[in-house]
Design a protein around this motif. Structure first.
Motif, short mmCIF file in Angstrom:
data_model
loop_
_atom_site.label_atom_id
_atom_site.label_comp_id
_atom_site.label_asym_id
_atom_site.label_seq_id
_atom_site.Cartn_x
_atom_site.Cartn_y
_atom_site.Cartn_z
N ALA A 9 18.11 44.24 64.80
CA ALA A 9 18.73 45.14 65.78
C ALA A 9 20.16 45.50 65.38
O ALA A 9 20.58 45.31 64.25
N THR A 11 21.38 48.66 66.80
CA THR A 11 21.43 50.12 67.02
C THR A 11 20.86 50.46 68.39
O THR A 11 20.16 49.64 69.01
N SER A 32 17.07 40.44 66.71
CA SER A 32 18.05 39.71 65.91
C SER A 32 19.31 40.53 65.74
O SER A 32 19.26 41.68 65.32
N LEU A 33 20.45 39.92 66.07
CA LEU A 33 21.76 40.57 65.89
C LEU A 33 22.55 39.81 64.83
O LEU A 33 22.46 38.58 64.76
N VAL A 36 28.19 40.13 64.62
CA VAL A 36 29.54 40.61 64.29
C VAL A 36 30.27 41.15 65.52
O VAL A 36 31.49 41.16 65.56
N ARG A 48 18.20 36.41 69.11
CA ARG A 48 18.87 35.41 68.28
C ARG A 48 20.06 36.10 67.61
O ARG A 48 20.07 37.32 67.47
N GLY A 51 23.17 35.55 60.70
CA GLY A 51 22.35 35.81 59.51
C GLY A 51 21.25 34.77 59.33
O GLY A 51 21.27 33.70 59.96
N PHE A 52 20.30 35.11 58.44
CA PHE A 52 19.17 34.22 58.16
C PHE A 52 19.43 33.38 56.91
O PHE A 52 18.67 32.48 56.60
N GLY A 53 20.48 33.76 56.15
CA GLY A 53 20.71 33.10 54.87
C GLY A 53 20.00 33.83 53.74
O GLY A 53 19.22 33.22 52.99
N HIS A 75 21.31 49.56 61.34
CA HIS A 75 22.01 50.83 61.08
C HIS A 75 21.66 51.36 59.68
O HIS A 75 21.43 50.56 58.77
N PHE A 77 23.42 52.23 57.41
CA PHE A 77 24.32 51.72 56.37
C PHE A 77 24.26 50.20 56.23
O PHE A 77 25.02 49.63 55.45
N ALA A 78 23.38 49.54 56.95
CA ALA A 78 23.23 48.08 56.80
C ALA A 78 22.29 47.82 55.62
O ALA A 78 21.17 47.31 55.76
N ALA A 79 22.78 48.13 54.42
CA ALA A 79 21.91 48.14 53.23
C ALA A 79 21.49 46.74 52.80
O ALA A 79 20.38 46.55 52.30
N MET A 81 21.02 44.03 54.72
CA MET A 81 19.96 43.52 55.61
C MET A 81 18.64 44.22 55.31
O MET A 81 17.58 43.58 55.30
N ASN A 84 17.22 42.73 52.15
CA ASN A 84 16.72 41.37 52.40
C ASN A 84 15.39 41.40 53.16
O ASN A 84 14.47 40.63 52.87
N LYS A 136 34.26 47.17 58.88
CA LYS A 136 33.87 46.23 57.83
C LYS A 136 34.57 46.45 56.50
O LYS A 136 35.07 45.52 55.90
P1 NAP Z 1 24.62 44.32 56.08
O1 NAP Z 1 25.86 44.49 55.27
O2 NAP Z 1 23.42 45.06 55.65
O3 NAP Z 1 24.21 42.79 56.18
C1 NAP Z 1 25.09 41.72 55.85
C2 NAP Z 1 24.47 40.43 56.33
O4 NAP Z 1 24.58 40.34 57.75
C3 NAP Z 1 22.99 40.32 56.04
O5 NAP Z 1 22.74 39.90 54.73
C4 NAP Z 1 22.57 39.32 57.10
O6 NAP Z 1 22.98 38.01 56.75
C5 NAP Z 1 23.42 39.71 58.29
N1 NAP Z 1 22.76 40.67 59.18
C6 NAP Z 1 22.90 42.03 59.22
N2 NAP Z 1 22.17 42.55 60.23
C7 NAP Z 1 21.56 41.50 60.83
C8 NAP Z 1 20.69 41.38 61.95
N3 NAP Z 1 20.30 42.47 62.66
N4 NAP Z 1 20.25 40.14 62.29
C9 NAP Z 1 20.65 39.03 61.59
N5 NAP Z 1 21.48 39.10 60.54
C10 NAP Z 1 21.93 40.31 60.17
O7 NAP Z 1 24.92 44.65 57.62
P2 NAP Z 1 26.21 45.30 58.31
O8 NAP Z 1 26.40 46.67 57.76
O9 NAP Z 1 27.32 44.30 58.25
O10 NAP Z 1 25.70 45.45 59.80
C11 NAP Z 1 25.67 44.32 60.65
C12 NAP Z 1 25.06 44.74 61.97
O11 NAP Z 1 25.83 45.80 62.54
C13 NAP Z 1 23.63 45.26 61.83
O12 NAP Z 1 22.89 44.74 62.91
C14 NAP Z 1 23.77 46.77 61.93
O13 NAP Z 1 22.65 47.38 62.54
C15 NAP Z 1 25.01 46.92 62.81
N6 NAP Z 1 25.79 48.13 62.54
C16 NAP Z 1 26.21 48.41 61.27
C17 NAP Z 1 26.92 49.58 61.04
C18 NAP Z 1 27.38 49.94 59.64
O14 NAP Z 1 28.03 51.01 59.50
N7 NAP Z 1 27.08 49.16 58.61
C19 NAP Z 1 27.21 50.44 62.09
C20 NAP Z 1 26.76 50.12 63.38
C21 NAP Z 1 26.06 48.97 63.59
P3 NAP Z 1 22.01 36.97 56.00
O15 NAP Z 1 21.95 37.44 54.58
O16 NAP Z 1 22.68 35.66 56.18
O17 NAP Z 1 20.67 37.04 56.67
#
Ligand code: NAP
Length: 245
Positions: A9, A11, A32-33, A36, A48, A51-53, A75, A77-79, A81, A84, A136
């Motif tokens: 999740a 979004t 799963s969130l 952050v 929950r 991260g999952f690791g 999202h 841009f959550a490349a 996740m 993984n 970020k």
């Molecule tokens: P990311 O760079 O793709 O992921 C980094 C790490 O964060 C992943 O390897 C994972 O850790 C953990 N993670 C990310 N999303 C997760 C989820 N839904 N549940 C459990 N673990 C998660 O992700 P990010 O860009 O930092 O985004 C983090 C969250 O913010 C996501 O849920 C995303 O939908 C939301 N978000 C992101 C953006 C953006 O611009 N990137 C904008 C709005 C919302 P592990 O490897 O330990 O599992």
């Protein structure tokens, strides 16, 4: 028997899906969130956090919890996740769907850039920038002390350099507000990720005010099925998961 869905999740689509899928008989949904956001909007499913690791940790989680399918509604841009999730699902033979809202279509006044480094590099000295790319990856903009930034974030960010001020605000933002903000800030540029979805008022405002937009292109999703809408994702679950059988 209940089929367990893991919904990645973070979004609006994920929140809508949690509600839709939880209402289906024979299905159990775990959202799963990443953890952050300190105060995320509520999700209508067991949730929950954290991260999952990596891909291996997620694969372990999928096996331990007998997950029948993964819906990656993170999202665009959550490349990390997304990658993984793809790897863990291949490793465990778990069906996976990526939910990806359509990107915004290019407009006059846009310069499309590959990433945040390219966006920062493209700004002229003295620019006054509304920065909407999130909390970020601030480093490329922190390195541009010759540019003044207003960083819009949902929750405050600590330790910003003096040339990056922050505006803490939660969407949605109306067009009139976006125009007023850009005017009040004498903004010369808008920097945005191509998130797609409802946040386009800032793009309309920039177009009205003839403010150039640096638009960061999306990363490609991993190979596999993609749903552009919540409706299509619900249909995929109904086809893919043996609900109640
Ligand atoms: P990311 O760079 O793709 O992921 C980094 C790490 O964060 C992943 O390897 C994972 O850790 C953990 N993670 C990310 N999303 C997760 C989820 N839904 N549940 C459990 N673990 C998660 O992700 P990010 O860009 O930092 O985004 C983090 C969250 O913010 C996501 O849920 C995303 O939908 C939301 N978000 C992101 C953006 C953006 O611009 N990137 C904008 C709005 C919302 P592990 O490897 O330990 O599992």
């Amino acid at each position: 028997m209940t089929a367990r869905i893991l919904l990645l999740a973070g979004t609006a689509e994920a929140r809508a899906l949690a509600e839709r899928l939880s209402a289906l008989p024979g299905l159990g949904v775990t959202a799963s969130l990443a953890g952050v956001t300190a105060e995320p909007l509520p999700i209508a499913a067991e949730t929950r956090r954290g991260g999952f690791g990596g891909a291996d940790g997620l694969a372990r989680y999928l096996r331990q919890n007998a997950v029948a399918a993964v819906i990656d509604a993170t999202h665009p841009f959550a490349a990390q996740m997304a990658a993984n999730a793809a790897a863990a699902c291949v490793a465990t033979g778990t069906p996976r769907l990526k939910v990806l809202r359509p990107p915004w279509q290019p407009r006059p006044g846009w310069q499309v850039v590959a990433d945040l480094d390219a966006a920062a590099a493209a700004l002229p000295p003295g620019a006054r920038v509304l920065l909407t790319t999130g909390r970020k990856e601030i480093a490329p903009f922190a390195a541009r002390a010759d540019v003044s930034f207003l960083l819009r974030v949902i929750e405050p960010v600590a330790d910003l350099p003096p040339h990056i001020r922050q505006l803490v605000a939660r969407p949605p933002f109306a067009l009139a507000n976006e125009i007023a903000l850009m005017q009040a800030e004498s903004a010369t540029h808008l920097v945005s990720k191509n998130a797609g979805g409802p946040g386009r008022a800032k793009l309309d405002a920039a177009a009205r005010l003839a403010i150039p937009v640096l638009m960061v292109a999306r990363p490609d999703p991993p190979p596999g099925p993609v749903a552009a809408t919540v409706e299509a994702a619900v249909a995929w679950v109904a086809e893919t998961v043996a609900i109640g059988r």
